[in-house]
Scaffold this motif. Structure first.
Motif, PDB file in Angstrom:
ATOM      1  N   PHE A   1      14.692  24.993   6.086  1.00 19.51           N
ATOM      2  CA  PHE A   1      13.353  24.425   6.124  1.00 19.51           C
ATOM      3  C   PHE A   1      12.983  23.614   4.879  1.00 19.51           C
ATOM      4  CE2 PHE A   1      13.336  28.361   8.618  1.00 19.51           C
ATOM      5  CZ  PHE A   1      12.960  27.875   9.849  1.00 19.51           C
ATOM      6  N   ARG A   2      13.610  23.909   3.747  1.00 19.30           N
ATOM      7  CA  ARG A   2      13.229  23.209   2.512  1.00 19.30           C
ATOM      8  C   ARG A   2      14.376  23.299   1.503  1.00 19.30           C
ATOM      9  NH1 ARG A   2      10.403  27.634   3.407  1.00 19.30           N
ATOM     10  NH2 ARG A   2       8.678  26.397   4.221  1.00 19.30           N
ATOM     11  N   HIS A   3      14.191  22.634   0.362  1.00 22.24           N
ATOM     12  CA  HIS A   3      15.180  22.720  -0.706  1.00 22.24           C
ATOM     13  C   HIS A   3      14.970  24.025  -1.477  1.00 22.24           C
ATOM     14  CE1 HIS A   3      16.497  18.650  -0.034  1.00 22.24           C
ATOM     15  NE2 HIS A   3      15.268  18.173  -0.195  1.00 22.24           N
ATOM     16  N   PRO A   4      15.974  24.870  -1.582  1.00 21.21           N
ATOM     17  CA  PRO A   4      15.802  26.117  -2.348  1.00 21.21           C
ATOM     18  C   PRO A   4      15.426  25.828  -3.798  1.00 21.21           C
ATOM     19  CG  PRO A   4      17.793  26.209  -1.001  1.00 21.21           C
ATOM     20  CD  PRO A   4      17.301  24.799  -0.937  1.00 21.21           C
ATOM     21  N   LEU A   5      14.361  26.488  -4.261  1.00 25.47           N
ATOM     22  CA  LEU A   5      13.841  26.324  -5.624  1.00 25.47           C
ATOM     23  C   LEU A   5      13.471  24.884  -5.927  1.00 25.47           C
ATOM     24  CD1 LEU A   5      16.367  28.625  -7.553  1.00 25.47           C
ATOM     25  CD2 LEU A   5      14.097  29.209  -6.670  1.00 25.47           C
TER      26      LEU A   5
ATOM     27  N   ILE B   1      19.600  19.995  -3.353  1.00 29.78           N
ATOM     28  CA  ILE B   1      20.998  20.347  -3.092  1.00 29.78           C
ATOM     29  C   ILE B   1      21.417  19.716  -1.775  1.00 29.78           C
ATOM     30  CG2 ILE B   1      22.586  22.289  -2.756  1.00 29.78           C
ATOM     31  CD1 ILE B   1      20.591  24.006  -4.350  1.00 29.78           C
ATOM     32  N   PRO B   2      22.597  19.130  -1.699  1.00 24.54           N
ATOM     33  CA  PRO B   2      23.036  18.507  -0.430  1.00 24.54           C
ATOM     34  C   PRO B   2      23.045  19.526   0.711  1.00 24.54           C
ATOM     35  CG  PRO B   2      24.466  17.836  -2.245  1.00 24.54           C
ATOM     36  CD  PRO B   2      23.573  18.921  -2.784  1.00 24.54           C
ATOM     37  N   HIS B   3      22.739  19.018   1.909  1.00 19.40           N
ATOM     38  CA  HIS B   3      22.750  19.804   3.147  1.00 19.40           C
ATOM     39  C   HIS B   3      21.732  20.944   3.111  1.00 19.40           C
ATOM     40  CE1 HIS B   3      26.245  17.559   4.419  1.00 19.40           C
ATOM     41  NE2 HIS B   3      26.865  17.893   3.292  1.00 19.40           N
ATOM     42  N   THR B   4      20.621  20.722   2.444  1.00 16.73           N
ATOM     43  CA  THR B   4      19.484  21.640   2.528  1.00 16.73           C
ATOM     44  C   THR B   4      18.293  20.884   3.123  1.00 16.73           C
ATOM     45  OG1 THR B   4      18.825  21.131   0.246  1.00 16.73           O
ATOM     46  CG2 THR B   4      20.285  23.019   0.568  1.00 16.73           C
ATOM     47  N   ALA B   5      17.191  21.613   3.390  1.00 15.89           N
ATOM     48  CA  ALA B   5      16.042  21.025   4.106  1.00 15.89           C
ATOM     49  C   ALA B   5      16.529  20.342   5.383  1.00 15.89           C
ATOM     50  CB  ALA B   5      15.269  20.064   3.213  1.00 15.89           C
ATOM     51  N   ILE B   6      17.307  21.088   6.154  1.00 12.17           N
ATOM     52  CA  ILE B   6      17.993  20.508   7.318  1.00 12.17           C
ATOM     53  C   ILE B   6      17.005  20.051   8.381  1.00 12.17           C
ATOM     54  CG2 ILE B   6      19.585  21.058   9.207  1.00 12.17           C
ATOM     55  CD1 ILE B   6      21.011  22.950   7.244  1.00 12.17           C
ATOM     56  N   ILE B   7      16.034  20.888   8.715  1.00 17.37           N
ATOM     57  CA  ILE B   7      15.101  20.557   9.801  1.00 17.37           C
ATOM     58  C   ILE B   7      14.229  19.351   9.441  1.00 17.37           C
ATOM     59  CG2 ILE B   7      13.087  21.424  11.070  1.00 17.37           C
ATOM     60  CD1 ILE B   7      14.475  24.138  11.160  1.00 17.37           C
ATOM     61  N   PRO B   8      13.589  19.294   8.267  1.00 16.37           N
ATOM     62  CA  PRO B   8      12.784  18.092   7.963  1.00 16.37           C
ATOM     63  C   PRO B   8      13.609  16.808   7.959  1.00 16.37           C
ATOM     64  CG  PRO B   8      12.240  19.885   6.468  1.00 16.37           C
ATOM     65  CD  PRO B   8      13.439  20.322   7.220  1.00 16.37           C
ATOM     66  N   ARG B   9      14.853  16.858   7.482  1.00 14.13           N
ATOM     67  CA  ARG B   9      15.652  15.640   7.414  1.00 14.13           C
ATOM     68  C   ARG B   9      16.110  15.167   8.799  1.00 14.13           C
ATOM     69  NH1 ARG B   9      20.206  15.538   5.592  1.00 14.13           N
ATOM     70  NH2 ARG B   9      20.731  17.737   5.318  1.00 14.13           N
ATOM     71  N   ASN B  10      16.211  16.090   9.741  1.00 10.03           N
ATOM     72  CA  ASN B  10      16.723  15.752  11.072  1.00 10.03           C
ATOM     73  C   ASN B  10      15.647  15.865  12.148  1.00 10.03           C
ATOM     74  OD1 ASN B  10      19.896  15.565  10.721  1.00 10.03           O
ATOM     75  ND2 ASN B  10      19.168  17.277   9.458  1.00 10.03           N
ATOM     76  N   LYS B  11      14.394  15.642  11.762  1.00  4.73           N
ATOM     77  CA  LYS B  11      13.278  15.819  12.685  1.00  4.73           C
ATOM     78  C   LYS B  11      13.441  14.949  13.933  1.00  4.73           C
ATOM     79  CE  LYS B  11       9.437  13.940  11.421  1.00  4.73           C
ATOM     80  NZ  LYS B  11       9.144  12.905  12.458  1.00  4.73           N
ATOM     81  N   ASP B  12      13.738  13.684  13.742  1.00 10.91           N
ATOM     82  CA  ASP B  12      13.844  12.779  14.899  1.00 10.91           C
ATOM     83  C   ASP B  12      15.027  13.140  15.789  1.00 10.91           C
ATOM     84  OD1 ASP B  12      11.652  11.483  13.951  1.00 10.91           O
ATOM     85  OD2 ASP B  12      12.749   9.816  13.048  1.00 10.91           O
ATOM     86  N   ARG B  13      16.136  13.527  15.155  1.00 15.82           N
ATOM     87  CA  ARG B  13      17.297  13.914  15.959  1.00 15.82           C
ATOM     88  C   ARG B  13      17.012  15.190  16.732  1.00 15.82           C
ATOM     89  NH1 ARG B  13      22.260  16.489  14.661  1.00 15.82           N
ATOM     90  NH2 ARG B  13      21.650  16.658  12.477  1.00 15.82           N
ATOM     91  N   ILE B  14      16.268  16.118  16.137  1.00 12.56           N
ATOM     92  CA  ILE B  14      15.885  17.344  16.848  1.00 12.56           C
ATOM     93  C   ILE B  14      15.001  17.007  18.041  1.00 12.56           C
ATOM     94  CG2 ILE B  14      14.519  19.447  16.645  1.00 12.56           C
ATOM     95  CD1 ILE B  14      15.518  19.666  13.754  1.00 12.56           C
ATOM     96  N   ALA B  15      14.073  16.056  17.847  1.00  7.40           N
ATOM     97  CA  ALA B  15      13.190  15.655  18.948  1.00  7.40           C
ATOM     98  C   ALA B  15      13.998  15.091  20.106  1.00  7.40           C
ATOM     99  CB  ALA B  15      12.177  14.627  18.452  1.00  7.40           C
TER     100      ALA B  15
END
Length: 401
Positions: free
Chosen positions: A54-58, A62-76
């Protein structure tokens, strides 16, 4: 659940620090320390994995974090396509609707007087009343009148009347009509005897009046007509009735096959439709019907307690008991649902996709986290405990070696 998972991680850290002070007090302390150490590693690893969804830890990029926000359109797009392929295809809808008995469900709702009570019925009643009152009644009545008149003008009624008359005669359903005409003629004769006597008296010569034969002639005429009507009423095969039936049969044939007779009927129909009196009558009927609908909508309890309520309850019982009718209705509902899925499935999934794309990243993250966040915190808890058990197992193997 987030507090529980974090609290368990903190507890493992505290246990680890505590066991360091008593590391050589007893061999069992080593197992406790190994459990706490591995549990911290497992808990921290699962915390990182859950947070990275869901977000960047701390807050670190870090690469490959905040997965859902970055892929919002693809998830839709993926979610919309998933709905389209697995829920809104005609085959899936048809298979699902095979198990839905809409007819008997509606029957139970109609047959149970208590099922139709409550906010649903009151809300529907208010909505119907508001709609009826909001519409322009003169325009609506005029539209309904014109629509009905146009339909009647386009309908050639002469062949319909001819077929109806021919069918009635073939089934002898015209005989009550002839009986009624004969009885009506007899009543007219009884009510107008004085008129017949006056006509005979006025047209008789002076000799007949002087001798009183005019009265005798009038009596004979009245008696003859009365006997003729009586014979026609008692004898279904009376010659005059046969003549009347021949005339009706000829009329039925002409209505279906004679262009002149059909044109005559169509002309009479059009004259009737053009008559202002018929238009006024229709508007009166429309207004009466609208007023009745308003009364029913404002007081649904009173409406359903009368004949309409009895009819609805009877309809509900019929829907539950008549298997053929229920199957017909269910087939219609199933076809309608399949047709809706076929016609509007793409629009529905496009609505889902566009809606999710329109959300900002924080909204998507918050809604998904609220939906599955409890289970994700259980993952952290399980990771802490499982990690601890793995640590104990590793320590045991190390001790044995």
């Amino acid at each position: 659940m987030r507090l529980v998972a974090t609290g368990l991680l903190v507890a493992m850290a505290g246990l680890f620090l505590a066991t360091r002070a008593f590391d050589h007090a007893h061999p069992a302390i080593g197992y406790v320390r190994a459990f706490a150490e591995a549990a911290m590693v497992g808990g921290l690893a699962d915390w990182f994995a859950v947070t990275a969804l869901f977000r960047h830890p701390l807050g670190l990029p870090i690469p490959h974090t905040a997965i859902i926000p970055r892929n919002k359109d693809r998830i839709a797009s993926t979610l919309a396509q998933f709905l389209r392929d697995n829920f809104l295809t005609p085959a899936v809808v048809a298979r699902r609707m095979q198990r839905v008995d809409m007819a008997r469900a509606a029957g139970r709702w109609l047959a149970d007087p208590g099922a139709s009570r409550g906010r649903l019925r009151a809300g529907v009643g208010r909505l119907a009343a508001d709609m009826l009152e909001a519409l322009d009644q003169e325009r609506l009545g005029g539209m309904a009148k014109r629509a009905l008149a146009d339909r009647l003008r386009a309908l050639e009624i002469a062949p319909l009347l001819g077929r109806a008359l021919a069918t009635a005669m073939a089934e002898n359903r015209h005989r009550p009509l002839l009986d009624g005409i004969v009885h009506w003629a007899a009543r007219v004769l009884d009510a107008n005897e004085h008129m017949i006597r006056t006509m005979v008296h006025e047209r008789a010569g002076s000799v007949l009046r002087w001798t009183g034969l005019d009265e005798t002639l009038a009596n004979k005429i009245i008696a003859g007509l009365a006997k003729l009507l009586g014979d026609m009423a008692e004898d279904p095969n009376h010659p005059l009735r046969a003549k009347a039936e021949e005339g009706l049969a000829q009329l039925a044939h002409d209505l279906q096959h004679d262009p002149a007779r059909r044109a005559q009927v169509e002309g009479f129909k059009n004259e009737l439709l053009d008559n202002p009196a018929l238009a006024d009558w229709w508007l009166g009927v429309w207004e009466s019907g609208r007023a009745a609908l308003l009364r029913a909508a404002r007081d649904p309890d009173r409406m359903l307690s009368g004949e309409l309520g009895d009819a609805l309850r009877q309809l509900g019982e019929t829907l539950q008991s008549d298997a053929r009718l229920a199957d017909t209705i269910n087939r219609f509902v199933r076809r309608a649902a399949v047709g809706a899925a076929s016609d509007y499935g793409d629009g529905i999934v496009r609505l889902v996709s566009d809606t999710i794309r329109g959300w900002d990243a924080e909204t998507v993250t918050g809604r998904l986290e609220n939906a599955v966040g409890r289970d994700l915190q259980y993952i952290r808890i399980n990771g802490t405990l499982v990690g601890g058990l793995v640590g104990v197992a590793i320590h045991a193997v190390d001790a044995l070696l």
